[in-house]
Design an enzyme around this catalytic site. Sequence first.
Site, short mmCIF file in Angstrom:
data_model
loop_
_atom_site.label_atom_id
_atom_site.label_comp_id
_atom_site.label_asym_id
_atom_site.label_seq_id
_atom_site.Cartn_x
_atom_site.Cartn_y
_atom_site.Cartn_z
N GLY A 70 -4.76 -14.60 -5.62
CA GLY A 70 -5.62 -15.30 -6.86
C GLY A 70 -5.53 -16.46 -6.91
N GLU A 105 -10.64 -4.97 9.41
CA GLU A 105 -9.57 -4.17 9.37
C GLU A 105 -8.70 -4.46 8.31
OE1 GLU A 105 -7.10 -1.05 10.21
OE2 GLU A 105 -9.04 -1.25 10.91
N ASN A 120 -6.64 0.11 -5.82
CA ASN A 120 -6.62 -1.41 -5.83
C ASN A 120 -7.74 -1.92 -6.21
OD1 ASN A 120 -5.91 -3.91 -5.24
ND2 ASN A 120 -5.84 -3.69 -2.88
N GLU A 164 0.88 -1.19 0.20
CA GLU A 164 0.06 -0.05 -0.02
C GLU A 164 0.94 1.26 0.18
OE1 GLU A 164 -2.86 -0.17 3.39
OE2 GLU A 164 -4.08 -1.89 2.05
N GLY A 174 -7.34 -18.38 -4.19
CA GLY A 174 -8.66 -18.65 -3.42
C GLY A 174 -8.50 -18.34 -1.89
N TYR A 200 -14.14 -7.71 -4.07
CA TYR A 200 -15.13 -7.70 -3.06
C TYR A 200 -16.47 -7.55 -3.92
CZ TYR A 200 -11.42 -6.92 0.17
OH TYR A 200 -10.40 -6.81 1.06
#
Length: 158
Positions: free
Chosen positions: A92, A82, A123, A26, A94, A130
């Site tokens: 990638g 969090e 991202n 990040e 699973g 999601y």
Amino acid sequence: MNQPRLANKLDMPRVFELIKELATFEKESDAVDISISDLENDGFGNHPKFTCFVLEVENTIEGIALVYPRYSTWKGEVLHLEDLIVSEKYRGKGLGTKLLDTVIKHAKVLGVKRVSWEVLDWNESAIKFYESKGANVMRDWNVVQLDETGIVNYLNKL
């Protein structure tokens, strides 16, 4: 690949490594102020501040999901995710799905009204992940924070 399990105190050194890996990903590699000891004390004391799930591949923790309770004035008790971290070499494959499944099952057992978390706007792979799970990525909301310096500066102005 195993199923996720509740973390224990002995897992915290590897959990800390994954937290540092996420911070680097990040672009915030110097932002991690906590220590392994903080994780051990905060997660496994008399009043744990978080619940952590870990997922092992070949006897090494390669993914974590760290959650804690929150309270919504609109909904009541909610669960905050969090961090959901999967080591770079296993993304990638699973692991993220298994960890998110575990968090959502945990939320159902707790009877919370919502699970919430943040994702960085750049991202795109995480956002797509999601959204593919049915999550609502609320792009019209902004995260607001005061860090330690901000808290001191705020209080000094009172």
